[in-house]
Design a protein around this motif. Structure first.
Motif, mmCIF file in Angstrom:
data_model
loop_
_atom_site.group_PDB
_atom_site.id
_atom_site.type_symbol
_atom_site.label_atom_id
_atom_site.label_comp_id
_atom_site.label_asym_id
_atom_site.label_seq_id
_atom_site.Cartn_x
_atom_site.Cartn_y
_atom_site.Cartn_z
ATOM 1 N N HIS A 143 5.930 4.853 -1.935
ATOM 2 C CA HIS A 143 6.136 4.292 -3.230
ATOM 3 C C HIS A 143 4.894 4.262 -4.197
ATOM 4 N N LEU A 144 4.114 5.187 -3.739
ATOM 5 C CA LEU A 144 2.641 5.124 -4.713
ATOM 6 C C LEU A 144 2.749 5.282 -5.881
ATOM 7 N N ASP A 145 3.849 5.946 -6.636
ATOM 8 C CA ASP A 145 4.110 5.936 -7.928
ATOM 9 C C ASP A 145 5.120 4.887 -8.498
ATOM 10 N N THR A 146 5.322 4.078 -7.599
ATOM 11 C CA THR A 146 6.271 3.029 -8.140
ATOM 12 C C THR A 146 5.564 1.706 -8.654
ATOM 13 N N PRO A 147 6.031 1.047 -10.049
ATOM 14 C CA PRO A 147 5.521 -0.065 -10.286
ATOM 15 C C PRO A 147 5.462 -1.139 -9.224
ATOM 16 N N THR A 148 4.347 -1.890 -9.253
ATOM 17 C CA THR A 148 4.400 -2.919 -8.150
ATOM 18 C C THR A 148 5.528 -4.029 -8.326
ATOM 19 N N GLY A 149 5.812 -4.321 -9.451
ATOM 20 C CA GLY A 149 6.947 -5.319 -9.610
ATOM 21 C C GLY A 149 8.233 -4.813 -9.252
ATOM 22 N N ASN A 150 8.437 -3.500 -8.835
ATOM 23 C CA ASN A 150 9.696 -3.273 -8.367
ATOM 24 C C ASN A 150 9.891 -3.244 -7.083
ATOM 25 N N LEU A 151 8.825 -3.582 -6.087
ATOM 26 C CA LEU A 151 8.635 -3.510 -4.609
ATOM 27 C C LEU A 151 9.311 -4.693 -4.072
ATOM 28 N N SER A 152 9.894 -4.817 -2.798
ATOM 29 C CA SER A 152 10.172 -5.945 -2.224
ATOM 30 C C SER A 152 9.019 -6.924 -1.999
ATOM 31 N N GLY A 153 9.464 -8.101 -1.715
ATOM 32 C CA GLY A 153 8.475 -9.223 -1.476
ATOM 33 C C GLY A 153 7.533 -8.608 -0.255
ATOM 34 N N GLY A 154 7.949 -8.093 0.858
ATOM 35 C CA GLY A 154 7.158 -7.752 2.000
ATOM 36 C C GLY A 154 6.336 -6.677 1.553
ATOM 37 N N GLN A 155 6.831 -5.694 1.079
ATOM 38 C CA GLN A 155 5.952 -4.489 0.564
ATOM 39 C C GLN A 155 4.904 -5.016 -0.445
ATOM 40 N N ARG A 156 5.280 -6.111 -1.118
ATOM 41 C CA ARG A 156 4.066 -6.419 -2.235
ATOM 42 C C ARG A 156 3.049 -7.250 -1.610
ATOM 43 N N GLN A 157 3.481 -8.067 -0.508
ATOM 44 C CA GLN A 157 2.382 -8.532 0.357
ATOM 45 C C GLN A 157 1.721 -7.810 1.036
ATOM 46 N N ALA A 158 2.222 -6.921 1.569
ATOM 47 C CA ALA A 158 1.583 -5.940 2.288
ATOM 48 C C ALA A 158 0.338 -5.194 1.509
ATOM 49 N N LEU A 159 0.788 -4.733 0.239
ATOM 50 C CA LEU A 159 -0.149 -4.162 -0.597
ATOM 51 C C LEU A 159 -1.460 -4.979 -0.888
ATOM 52 N N SER A 160 -0.961 -6.444 -1.474
ATOM 53 C CA SER A 160 -2.108 -7.301 -1.614
ATOM 54 C C SER A 160 -3.038 -7.290 -0.452
ATOM 55 N N LEU A 161 -2.464 -7.473 0.715
ATOM 56 C CA LEU A 161 -3.229 -7.440 1.998
ATOM 57 C C LEU A 161 -4.097 -6.322 2.077
ATOM 58 N N LEU A 162 -3.743 -5.002 1.626
ATOM 59 C CA LEU A 162 -4.315 -3.625 1.794
ATOM 60 C C LEU A 162 -5.584 -4.104 0.539
ATOM 61 N N MET A 163 -5.250 -4.323 -0.666
ATOM 62 C CA MET A 163 -6.157 -4.390 -1.588
ATOM 63 C C MET A 163 -7.219 -5.399 -1.345
ATOM 64 N N ALA A 164 -6.851 -6.555 -0.650
ATOM 65 C CA ALA A 164 -7.876 -7.454 -0.370
ATOM 66 C C ALA A 164 -9.037 -6.918 0.467
ATOM 67 N N THR A 165 -8.483 -5.940 1.719
ATOM 68 C CA THR A 165 -9.497 -5.694 2.498
ATOM 69 C C THR A 165 -9.862 -4.132 2.550
ATOM 70 N N MET A 166 -9.391 -3.458 1.261
ATOM 71 C CA MET A 166 -10.142 -2.084 1.013
ATOM 72 C C MET A 166 -11.519 -2.047 1.221
ATOM 73 N N LYS A 167 -12.206 -2.773 0.780
ATOM 74 C CA LYS A 167 -13.702 -3.106 0.561
ATOM 75 C C LYS A 167 -14.042 -4.418 1.353
ATOM 76 N N THR A 168 -14.515 -4.016 2.705
ATOM 77 C CA THR A 168 -14.677 -5.391 3.463
ATOM 78 C C THR A 168 -15.300 -6.428 2.811
ATOM 79 N N PRO A 169 -14.397 -7.644 2.538
ATOM 80 C CA PRO A 169 -15.089 -8.612 1.901
ATOM 81 C C PRO A 169 -15.955 -9.600 2.956
ATOM 82 N N ASP A 170 -16.863 -10.304 2.429
ATOM 83 C CA ASP A 170 -17.513 -11.331 3.322
ATOM 84 C C ASP A 170 -16.696 -12.407 3.871
ATOM 85 N N LEU A 171 -15.698 -12.835 3.058
ATOM 86 C CA LEU A 171 -14.681 -13.604 3.586
ATOM 87 C C LEU A 171 -13.314 -13.465 2.920
ATOM 88 N N LEU A 172 -12.283 -13.524 3.794
ATOM 89 C CA LEU A 172 -10.822 -13.399 3.511
ATOM 90 C C LEU A 172 -10.222 -14.523 3.542
#
Length: 255
Positions: A143-172
């Motif tokens: 679903h790389l070309d799918t608008p995020t609003g069309n994802l399931s809740g689980g897929q959207r949360q997984a995307l949020s997690l990936l986005m939050a950890t792509m660049k290693t934060p000092d604190l998550l």
């Protein structure tokens, strides 16, 4: 050096013309590099206020916040976002709904950087984004070309997690990030979360209402009550707890 120190953190609000309500009451918390701290507490215990104070969404009434040796008490939410990543309970938060999955990931890739006018080079990133999403195991890579609003809740949360950890934060900060999901999807996301935390050696605070997760994951367990940390259990103390222990403990302290 500690990642985060809260020193005598107090947050009060006006509750009527003559009464102040205490949301955080002289909270002292030290977070070491690599800590994965799970946080439990009943309604009104101060969990959200704790996270909002750390992220800069809410200003402390008094007290100090120190991150990596620097006083960030008066830093704006935007300045803190360079060091702190957060995944919210609501799958609709943390992603741009009209942007595609790939576009959201591209945005997250530049978190904390100065942004000017430049070619986004999205096509060149597609293969890397595909592999990143594939490890999640819920079909997000398709679903790389799918608008995020069309994802399931689980897929959207997984995307949020990936986005939050792509660049290693000092604190998550994980703010009940599985609460809005069905049990199967929540379990899958927690396994992915734990994997990324361990692989990237992240420092993490996680609010959860699932006591099984609080016992299973992390090296420390904190219980909040009326804006105070009433228990801060280390790994050995946490591992000695059973679910019945925690249930009785929770009933006694929180309620």
């Amino acid at each position: 050096m500690t990642v985060l120190e809260m020193k005598n953190a107090v947050k009060t609000i006006q509750n009527g013309p003559k009464e102040q309500k205490v949301l955080l009451n002289k909270v002292n918390l030290t977070v070491q590099p690599g800590d994965f701290i799970t946080i439990l507490g009943g309604n009104g215990a101060g969990k959200s206020t704790l996270f909002n104070s750390i992220s800069g969404n809410v200003a402390l009434t008094s007290g100090q916040l120190i991150m990596n040796g620097q006083d960030i008490t008066n830093f704006s939410e935007e300045n803190r976002a360079r060091h702190i990543a957060r995944v919210f309970q609501d799958p609709k938060m943390g992603t741009a709904p009209r942007m595609t999955v790939a576009e959201n990931l591209l945005l997250a890739q530049s978190r904390g950087e100065k942004r000017g006018f430049r070619l986004r080079q999205l096509k060149q990133q597609k293969d890397a984004f595909y592999e990143l999403c594939r490890v999640v195991g819920n079909g997000l890579e398709n679903h790389l070309d799918t608008p995020t609003g069309n994802l399931s809740g689980g897929q959207r949360q997984a995307l949020s997690l990936l986005m939050a950890t792509m660049k290693t934060p000092d604190l998550l900060l994980l703010d009940e990030h599985t609460a809005a999901l069905d049990p199967k999807t929540a379990k899958q996301l927690m396994e992915i979360t734990n994997q990324r935390i361990l692989e990237q050696k992240l420092t993490c605070l996680m609010i959860t209402h699932r006591m099984e997760d609080a016992l299973k994951y992390g090296n420390r367990l904190i219980l909040l009550q009326k804006g105070e940390i009433v228990k801060d259990l280390n790994q050995a103390e946490k591992e000695a707890l059973t679910l019945p222990d925690l249930l009785s403990f929770f009933d006694e302290i929180i309620f």
